[in-house]
Design an enzyme around this catalytic site. Structure first.
Site, PDB file in Angstrom:
ATOM      1  N   TYR A  38       0.826  -1.203   0.000  1.00  0.00           N
ATOM      2  CA  TYR A  38       0.000   0.000   0.000  1.00  0.00           C
ATOM      3  C   TYR A  38       0.860   1.253   0.000  1.00  0.00           C
ATOM      4  O   TYR A  38       2.081   1.187   0.167  1.00  0.00           O
ATOM      5  CB  TYR A  38      -0.942  -0.001   1.213  1.00  0.00           C
ATOM      6  CG  TYR A  38      -0.281   0.359   2.541  1.00  0.00           C
ATOM      7  CD1 TYR A  38       0.547  -0.547   3.189  1.00  0.00           C
ATOM      8  CD2 TYR A  38      -0.474   1.606   3.134  1.00  0.00           C
ATOM      9  CE1 TYR A  38       1.151  -0.214   4.400  1.00  0.00           C
ATOM     10  CE2 TYR A  38       0.118   1.938   4.337  1.00  0.00           C
ATOM     11  CZ  TYR A  38       0.933   1.030   4.970  1.00  0.00           C
ATOM     12  OH  TYR A  38       1.537   1.358   6.160  1.00  0.00           O
ATOM     13  N   LYS A 152       6.416  -1.821   1.943  1.00  0.00           N
ATOM     14  CA  LYS A 152       5.231  -1.198   2.560  1.00  0.00           C
ATOM     15  C   LYS A 152       4.069  -2.178   2.416  1.00  0.00           C
ATOM     16  O   LYS A 152       3.199  -2.051   1.553  1.00  0.00           O
ATOM     17  CB  LYS A 152       4.930   0.165   1.927  1.00  0.00           C
ATOM     18  CG  LYS A 152       4.101   1.058   2.845  1.00  0.00           C
ATOM     19  CD  LYS A 152       4.204   2.501   2.454  1.00  0.00           C
ATOM     20  CE  LYS A 152       3.252   3.404   3.230  1.00  0.00           C
ATOM     21  NZ  LYS A 152       3.443   3.468   4.657  1.00  0.00           N
ATOM     22  N   GLU A 184      12.925   2.339  13.588  1.00  0.00           N
ATOM     23  CA  GLU A 184      11.948   3.379  13.263  1.00  0.00           C
ATOM     24  C   GLU A 184      10.843   3.345  14.315  1.00  0.00           C
ATOM     25  O   GLU A 184      10.980   2.649  15.325  1.00  0.00           O
ATOM     26  CB  GLU A 184      11.404   3.187  11.845  1.00  0.00           C
ATOM     27  CG  GLU A 184      10.751   1.843  11.614  1.00  0.00           C
ATOM     28  CD  GLU A 184      10.262   1.625  10.181  1.00  0.00           C
ATOM     29  OE1 GLU A 184      10.178   2.578   9.402  1.00  0.00           O
ATOM     30  OE2 GLU A 184       9.936   0.471   9.859  1.00  0.00           O
ATOM     31  N   LEU A 208      11.303   1.383   6.706  1.00  0.00           N
ATOM     32  CA  LEU A 208      10.626   1.822   5.484  1.00  0.00           C
ATOM     33  C   LEU A 208      11.358   3.070   4.971  1.00  0.00           C
ATOM     34  O   LEU A 208      11.593   4.004   5.752  1.00  0.00           O
ATOM     35  CB  LEU A 208       9.168   2.160   5.785  1.00  0.00           C
ATOM     36  CG  LEU A 208       8.382   2.514   4.528  1.00  0.00           C
ATOM     37  CD1 LEU A 208       7.999   1.245   3.788  1.00  0.00           C
ATOM     38  CD2 LEU A 208       7.140   3.307   4.867  1.00  0.00           C
TER      39      LEU A 208
END
Ligand code: PDD
Length: 290
Positions: A38, A152, A184, A208
């Protein structure tokens, strides 16, 4: 009056329809396996921000899961603009998702199946002034997600559980460390400031590659603020003067409390304030250009 999410217009497999009429078969591999990818694209004053970069990352995610891109970049771009035009609000967040489609349940890829393409757009408001001026609180945890966080993927259970931990602690995000180094946050990237120099973890399979982070890094370089991309040990994060979160919907935000202790002086720091201003200026310039 602004549309509720349920009467928003969404796109599903070639058609536009009200959200409440959109139906996915239960055997969709997105539903059964989380077998899909996505993107979330911010839209300011009707203009998609960094759309090309989002669509390039979509291509990288599709390549990583060996799913052919069902559309060209030009088709995606037209579709995003169409969905934006069909929904209310100058500022929106476009969500798009591609799954491997509908097939008998079997972990191995099905052959000759069409992917499912879904797109929606929700009203988006910039982070509240108070959040920007006071910063946010975060907790930390060991990063227990898989080793392909660069994709993702719609399989977000690891991130969902991390974000829920933060919510239960009254915090915005969970900041994660893997093997003693910063990775992250549940749904954001991170940068750290010490002695007015910025450090950020490099893009690799553990994080990401954030589109907002890329903008922030470009602005830091342009402003000639010292910047280093390298692995950041946990103790360096805990001793930082400033910690920032970046994401398409949060833009850039200062973390002013980590695990109930103040970060630096407990207020958004001077480097944050400068870069936040540069980010807002950059956004305005891009929007003016259309
Ligand atoms: N999340 N890391 C993770 C795990 C994320 O989920 C996100 C964004 C980011 C920041 O990426 P970007 O700057 O391109 O938004 C980093 C989106 C907004 C979401 O899942 O809603």
């Amino acid at each position: 009056m602004r549309k509720q999410p349920t009467d928003a217009t969404v796109y599903l497999n070639g058609q536009f329809m009200p959200a409440q009429e959109a139906r996915i078969p239960v055997l969709d591999r997105g539903f059964i396996f989380g077998d899909g990818v996505y993107e979330v694209i911010p839209v300011y004053s009707g203009h998609p921000f960094r759309m090309e970069q989002h669509l390039k990352r979509l291509q990288r995610s599709l390549d990583a899961i060996k799913l052919a891109n069902p559309m060209t970049m030009a088709q995606w771009s037209r579709l995003v603009r169409r969905v934006v035009a069909l929904n209310d609000g100058a500022d929106q967040a476009v969500y798009l998702q591609v799954t491997r489609g509908v097939a008998k349940r079997d972990h191995a890829f099905p052959s000759h199946v069409s992917p499912t393409v879904f797109m929606m757009s929700n009203p988006m408001s910039a982070p509240a002034r108070k959040l920007v001026s006071s910063g946010c609180a975060c907790i930390s945890a060991t990063d227990n997600r898989w080793l392909r966080c660069d994709i993702k993927s719609t399989s977000l259970l690891g991130n969902v559980l991390m974000r829920q931990r933060a919510a239960e602690a009254g915090c915005l995000e969970t900041i994660m460390f893997r093997d003693g180094f910063l990775s992250e946050a549940s749904s954001s990237n991170l940068l750290v400031v010490r002695d007015r120099a910025v450090t950020a973890p490099p893009n690799n399979h553990l994080v990401l590659p954030g589109t907002t982070n890329d903008v922030v890094i470009e602005l830091i370089r342009k402003a000639r603020i010292p910047l280093e991309l390298r692995e950041i040990p946990e103790d360096e994060v805990r001793a930082a003067d400033e910690i920032w979160l970046t994401s398409a919907t949060k833009e850039v935000l200062a973390v002013t409390r980590l695990d109930d202790r103040p970060v630096g002086g407990g207020k958004p720091g001077p480097v944050f304030r400068r870069v936040h201003r540069l980010y807002q200026d950059f956004k305005r310039t891009v929007m003016r250009r259309g």
